[in-house]
Design an enzyme around this catalytic site. Structure first.
Site, mmCIF file in Angstrom:
data_model
loop_
_atom_site.group_PDB
_atom_site.id
_atom_site.type_symbol
_atom_site.label_atom_id
_atom_site.label_comp_id
_atom_site.label_asym_id
_atom_site.label_seq_id
_atom_site.Cartn_x
_atom_site.Cartn_y
_atom_site.Cartn_z
ATOM 1 N N SER A 170 0.825 -1.214 0.000
ATOM 2 C CA SER A 170 0.000 0.000 0.000
ATOM 3 C C SER A 170 0.863 1.269 0.000
ATOM 4 C CB SER A 170 -0.952 -0.009 1.189
ATOM 5 O OG SER A 170 -0.226 -0.147 2.402
ATOM 6 N N GLY A 171 1.963 1.229 -0.778
ATOM 7 C CA GLY A 171 2.731 2.450 -1.043
ATOM 8 C C GLY A 171 2.161 3.100 -2.298
ATOM 9 N N GLU A 197 18.076 18.255 -6.925
ATOM 10 C CA GLU A 197 18.791 17.164 -6.239
ATOM 11 C C GLU A 197 19.957 16.697 -7.099
ATOM 12 O OE1 GLU A 197 16.025 14.127 -5.022
ATOM 13 O OE2 GLU A 197 14.914 15.521 -3.771
ATOM 14 N N HIS A 218 22.340 5.881 0.091
ATOM 15 C CA HIS A 218 22.118 7.333 0.139
ATOM 16 C C HIS A 218 23.285 7.930 0.908
ATOM 17 C CE1 HIS A 218 20.339 11.245 0.686
ATOM 18 N NE2 HIS A 218 19.309 10.895 -0.055
ATOM 19 N N HIS A 276 19.657 2.421 0.690
ATOM 20 C CA HIS A 276 18.500 3.281 0.486
ATOM 21 C C HIS A 276 17.517 2.748 -0.539
ATOM 22 C CE1 HIS A 276 16.330 7.074 0.348
ATOM 23 N NE2 HIS A 276 16.578 7.221 -0.945
ATOM 24 N N ALA A 334 9.311 9.308 2.074
ATOM 25 C CA ALA A 334 10.002 10.042 1.002
ATOM 26 C C ALA A 334 10.045 11.522 1.353
ATOM 27 C CB ALA A 334 9.297 9.816 -0.327
ATOM 28 N N ARG A 347 24.556 10.137 -6.749
ATOM 29 C CA ARG A 347 24.685 9.516 -5.428
ATOM 30 C C ARG A 347 25.802 8.508 -5.262
ATOM 31 N NH1 ARG A 347 18.515 8.573 -3.803
ATOM 32 N NH2 ARG A 347 18.175 10.797 -3.724
ATOM 33 N N LYS A 366 1.448 -5.300 5.046
ATOM 34 C CA LYS A 366 1.897 -6.059 6.213
ATOM 35 C C LYS A 366 1.869 -5.312 7.537
ATOM 36 C CE LYS A 366 6.859 -6.144 5.253
ATOM 37 N NZ LYS A 366 7.981 -7.034 5.049
ATOM 38 N N SER A 397 12.182 7.505 -8.451
ATOM 39 C CA SER A 397 11.484 6.252 -8.109
ATOM 40 C C SER A 397 9.996 6.472 -7.884
ATOM 41 C CB SER A 397 12.113 5.588 -6.893
ATOM 42 O OG SER A 397 12.299 6.524 -5.886
ATOM 43 N N LEU A 398 9.632 7.568 -7.233
ATOM 44 C CA LEU A 398 8.200 7.841 -7.074
ATOM 45 C C LEU A 398 7.585 8.035 -8.459
ATOM 46 C CD1 LEU A 398 8.343 10.272 -4.004
ATOM 47 C CD2 LEU A 398 7.512 7.920 -3.994
ATOM 48 N N ARG A 421 20.114 4.918 -9.753
ATOM 49 C CA ARG A 421 18.884 5.704 -9.920
ATOM 50 C C ARG A 421 19.156 7.198 -9.732
ATOM 51 N NH1 ARG A 421 14.861 7.656 -6.084
ATOM 52 N NH2 ARG A 421 16.212 6.818 -4.467
ATOM 53 N N GLY A 425 12.501 14.179 -0.512
ATOM 54 C CA GLY A 425 12.863 15.116 -1.586
ATOM 55 C C GLY A 425 11.721 15.435 -2.516
ATOM 56 N N ALA A 444 2.850 2.731 -5.396
ATOM 57 C CA ALA A 444 2.604 1.840 -6.535
ATOM 58 C C ALA A 444 1.287 1.071 -6.344
ATOM 59 C CB ALA A 444 3.778 0.866 -6.692
HETATM 60 P P1 FAD Z 1 6.627 1.087 -0.693
HETATM 61 O O1 FAD Z 1 6.193 2.489 -0.624
HETATM 62 O O2 FAD Z 1 7.819 0.695 0.032
HETATM 63 O O3 FAD Z 1 5.421 0.175 -0.298
HETATM 64 C C1 FAD Z 1 5.595 -1.209 -0.112
HETATM 65 C C2 FAD Z 1 4.341 -1.755 0.530
HETATM 66 O O4 FAD Z 1 4.361 -3.168 0.485
HETATM 67 C C3 FAD Z 1 4.184 -1.380 1.996
HETATM 68 O O5 FAD Z 1 2.835 -1.088 2.214
HETATM 69 C C4 FAD Z 1 4.564 -2.674 2.727
HETATM 70 O O6 FAD Z 1 3.984 -2.818 3.983
HETATM 71 C C5 FAD Z 1 4.037 -3.686 1.753
HETATM 72 N N1 FAD Z 1 4.623 -5.031 1.833
HETATM 73 C C6 FAD Z 1 5.920 -5.389 1.716
HETATM 74 N N2 FAD Z 1 6.044 -6.720 1.803
HETATM 75 C C7 FAD Z 1 4.803 -7.209 1.980
HETATM 76 C C8 FAD Z 1 4.277 -8.503 2.147
HETATM 77 N N3 FAD Z 1 5.048 -9.602 2.168
HETATM 78 N N4 FAD Z 1 2.948 -8.639 2.324
HETATM 79 C C9 FAD Z 1 2.133 -7.555 2.337
HETATM 80 N N5 FAD Z 1 2.579 -6.307 2.182
HETATM 81 C C10 FAD Z 1 3.891 -6.144 1.997
HETATM 82 N N6 FAD Z 1 12.030 8.305 -3.903
HETATM 83 C C11 FAD Z 1 11.761 9.408 -4.634
HETATM 84 O O7 FAD Z 1 11.474 9.303 -5.826
HETATM 85 N N7 FAD Z 1 11.804 10.629 -4.034
HETATM 86 C C12 FAD Z 1 12.101 10.802 -2.727
HETATM 87 O O8 FAD Z 1 12.108 11.916 -2.240
HETATM 88 C C13 FAD Z 1 12.400 9.661 -1.957
HETATM 89 N N8 FAD Z 1 12.752 9.770 -0.646
HETATM 90 C C14 FAD Z 1 12.930 8.643 0.086
HETATM 91 C C15 FAD Z 1 13.205 8.760 1.438
HETATM 92 C C16 FAD Z 1 13.327 7.625 2.228
HETATM 93 C C17 FAD Z 1 13.630 7.753 3.682
HETATM 94 C C18 FAD Z 1 13.185 6.348 1.635
HETATM 95 C C19 FAD Z 1 13.301 5.111 2.471
HETATM 96 C C20 FAD Z 1 12.947 6.226 0.277
HETATM 97 C C21 FAD Z 1 12.822 7.365 -0.512
HETATM 98 N N9 FAD Z 1 12.570 7.277 -1.861
HETATM 99 C C22 FAD Z 1 12.325 8.406 -2.597
HETATM 100 C C23 FAD Z 1 12.327 5.987 -2.502
HETATM 101 C C24 FAD Z 1 10.811 5.806 -2.631
HETATM 102 O O9 FAD Z 1 10.191 6.275 -1.461
HETATM 103 C C25 FAD Z 1 10.420 4.363 -2.845
HETATM 104 O O10 FAD Z 1 11.182 3.799 -3.856
HETATM 105 C C26 FAD Z 1 8.957 4.277 -3.251
HETATM 106 O O11 FAD Z 1 8.169 4.929 -2.285
HETATM 107 C C27 FAD Z 1 8.542 2.823 -3.373
HETATM 108 O O12 FAD Z 1 7.166 2.772 -3.520
HETATM 109 P P2 FAD Z 1 6.466 1.355 -3.605
HETATM 110 O O13 FAD Z 1 5.015 1.618 -3.678
HETATM 111 O O14 FAD Z 1 7.099 0.567 -4.687
HETATM 112 O O15 FAD Z 1 6.862 0.635 -2.246
HETATM 113 C C1 SIN Z 2 16.069 12.417 -0.732
HETATM 114 O O1 SIN Z 2 15.199 13.202 -0.365
HETATM 115 O O2 SIN Z 2 17.270 12.629 -0.659
HETATM 116 C C2 SIN Z 2 15.641 11.116 -1.289
HETATM 117 C C3 SIN Z 2 15.367 11.281 -2.714
HETATM 118 C C4 SIN Z 2 15.363 9.940 -3.394
HETATM 119 O O3 SIN Z 2 15.670 8.919 -2.805
HETATM 120 O O4 SIN Z 2 15.063 9.948 -4.590
#
Ligand code: FAD
Ligand code: SIN
Length: 533
Positions: free
Chosen positions: A11-12, A118, A241, A348, A44, A287, A33, A388-389, A383, A46, A14
């Site tokens: 529930s991120g 960035e 990172h 990261h 996230a 990076r 989970k 990534s977002l 990357r 930035g 994606a």
């Molecule tokens: P996530 O947002 O990680 O969601 C994964 C989901 O899957 C969660 O809900 C989790 O609970 C669930 N899950 C995992 N395993 C299971 C399972 N077995 N069963 C059920 N559920 C499960 N990227 C950018 O582009 N810009 C930014 O500014 C940025 N800043 C960041 C800052 C931080 C501190 C971090 C950690 C990352 C950052 N990133 C940033 C990277 C970016 O946030 C992630 O790559 C992106 O949010 C991933 O999205 P997602 O939906 O793929 O996964």
């Molecule tokens: C950050 O804010 O530095 C994270 C940005 C990213 O991971 O893309």
């Protein structure tokens, strides 16, 4: 047995984006989970990179992405994602996402999106909500989901394994039929069946001892897909990172690259700027380069961290632009308006993942992967910040549109219910905790920012031993969330090491002292691994 039209794991950004797009056409289960907002997305800072300014261009964003990716990006994928970004972002704003705005300089009273900068970006193009962009994205998406009657969210449910036709012994092409899911509160396993399963499970930062990622990031999607027979690629490209807060009581707190984008400078503990000698973009270099420079600086001086200094900016600006970073550091006794921030690199982002096309399709019918769990070819060997977002958003849109336009095989196959082991084990917790710690520490020490083949081979042997032990536990004892995650981090650790050993060169994030230069023969080659049949 629970039956849905779409099973979304995660529930991120994606998972939620995909669910919202398909909900008008069918019933959707979102399995997640922990609490619904808990995800990498939620942390996230930035922002989202996308071309929205007249002074910017798709060409420039594509060029920056390709340069960061060190020759390994798939240019067609890069163009698609970059060019489709603005329309997806417009939809996100329509849903209720509030990005930071600023007054247009020549037109008092009129507002425009405030764009951050960035590392590796040649223009200001990062849309952000101050320094809590992810929190605002989750708020907006979850709010929209709450108004969608076709979506049901299962919190505190952890997917254990995918159910595939091949595993069940059916002949014909392999098809995903759903997943077995552990319900943590009720301590039981539920079978979810659906013709479409989407892995939106995020990354694997928890494989390393030091990470910016929250606890959910255990690479479950990649591990499940691998066990199901899907192709996995480029796992050696783990992005460290450069600037994670260094403080004994701080757990995984990121200091956004946007701080350097607004003028923050990296310095040694003696106050010496050290990036000038490394790259023309200095503290804002890509990076991989900054993280390696910090690592080398720390090794040279024996210091535990370096400093990130933004004290030359006004306190008003710092507090308004970075309220979360300012207040969090202050809680740890660091006033970033007056003193430099102690920082270290930390794991990261996972640039590799489950191999997909730009529409999220894997090589198993009915199985899709979107977001950090997927390897589309956008990031290549490194990357670009805030891409990534963007990738998660665009690919979730594309996956939903394509699946709705040509739905996969819906014919039902009989699925057996989960068979639970009966044994419990009093010493299980300590063994699981020990093995968790051992894997994370050995990955940090042997498979970190700088690698050698000898260290990789050592890591491989140790991981294989641990896996034997974990395997025995898994089959003999009742499952727990910790055991499931341990099994997954061990698998992901194995895949990172295998991919790193496949690649005889240094490129982007994979820096190997035995092969210090890029090898032109590997310029366009992914390191693909599959489970032996
Ligand atoms: P996530 O947002 O990680 O969601 C994964 C989901 O899957 C969660 O809900 C989790 O609970 C669930 N899950 C995992 N395993 C299971 C399972 N077995 N069963 C059920 N559920 C499960 N990227 C950018 O582009 N810009 C930014 O500014 C940025 N800043 C960041 C800052 C931080 C501190 C971090 C950690 C990352 C950052 N990133 C940033 C990277 C970016 O946030 C992630 O790559 C992106 O949010 C991933 O999205 P997602 O939906 O793929 O996964
Ligand atoms: C950050 O804010 O530095 C994270 C940005 C990213 O991971 O893309």
């Amino acid at each position: 047995m629970k039956q849905f039209d779409y099973l979304v794991l995660g529930s991120g950004i994606a998972g939620l984006t995909f669910a919202l797009k398909v909900a008008p056409q069918g019933r959707v289960a979102i399995v997640t989970k922990k609490d619904r907002a808990e995800s990498n997305t939620n942390y996230a800072q930035g922002g989202i990179a996308s071309v929205t300014s007249q002074e910017d261009s798709f060409e420039s964003h594509v060029r920056d992405t390709l340069a960061a990716g060190a020759g390994l990006c798939k240019e067609k994928v890069v163009r698609t994602i970059v060019e489709e970004g603005p329309a997806c972002i417009a939809e996100l704003i329509e849903l209720g996402m509030k990005f930071s705005e600023r007054e247009i300089p020549a037109t008092p009273g009129a507002l425009e999106l405030d764009l951050g900068k960035e590392g590796g970006h040649s223009k200001r193009r990062i849309l952000h909500a101050k320094d809590v962009t992810g929190r605002e994205i989750e708020r907006a998406l979850l709010d929209a989901v709450s108004h969608q009657p076709n979506i049901e969210i299962f919190e505190n449910h952890i997917a254990i394994d995918l159910i595939t036709s091949q595993k069940l012994g059916y002949v014909g092409a392999n098809r995903c039929l759903g997943a077995y899911v552990f319900d943590k509160k009720n301590n039981c396993v539920t079978t979810f069946s659906a013709p479409v399963t989407v892995l939106a499970t995020g990354g694997c930062g928890k494989v390393y001892l030091y990470t910016t990622n929250p606890d959910i990031a255990t690479g479950d999607g990649v591990a499940m897909a691998y066990r199901a027979g899907a192709s996995i690629a480029n796992m050696e490209f783990v992005q460290f990172h450069p600037t994670c807060l260094y403080h004994p009581n701080a757990k995984s707190f990121l200091i956004s690259e946007a701080v350097r984008g607004e003028g923050g400078v990296l310095k040694t503990l003696n106050g010496q700027e050290f990036m000038d000698a490394v790259h023309p973009m200095k503290s804002l270099a890509p990076r991989d380069i900054v993280a390696r420079a910090i690592d080398s600086e720390m090794k040279k001086s024996g210091a535990d961290c370096v400093h990130l200094d933004i004290t030359h900016k006004s306190a008003k600006f710092i507090i308004e632009r970075f309220p979360n970073i300012y207040s969090t550091c202050l809680r740890y006794g660091i006033d970033i308006t007056k003193e430099p921030i102690p920082v270290v690199p930390a794991a990261h982002y996972q640039c590799g993942g489950v191999v997909t096309n730009v529409d999220g399709a894997t090589d198993i019918a009915g199985l899709f992967a979107v977001g950090e769990a997927a390897c589309t070819g956008l990031h290549g060997a490194n990357r670009l910040a805030s891409n990534s977002l963007l990738e998660a958003l665009v690919c979730a849109h594309r996956a939903a549109a394509n699946i709705m336009a040509s739905p996969p095989d819906k014919s039902e196959l009989k699925i057996p219910l989960w068979q639970s082991g009966q044994a419990t084990n009093a010493d299980e917790l300590v063994v699981v905790a020990h093995n968790w710690d051992e894997i994370r520490r050995l990955m940090w020490d042997y498979v970190g920012i700088v690698r050698t083949n000898k260290r990789l081979q050592r890591a491989q042997k140790r991981i294989a031993n641990l896996q034997e032990e974990i395997h025995e536990y898994y089959w003999n004892f009742i499952v727990t969330a910790d055991l499931l995650e341990l099994r997954n981090i061990a698998t992901v650790a194995e895949l990172i090491v295998r991919c790193a050993l496949v690649r005889p060169e240094s490129r982007g994030l994979n820096y190997n002292l035995d092969f210090p230069n890029p090898n032109p023969e590997w310029a366009q080659r992914d390191s693909v691994v599959r489970r032996a049949p």
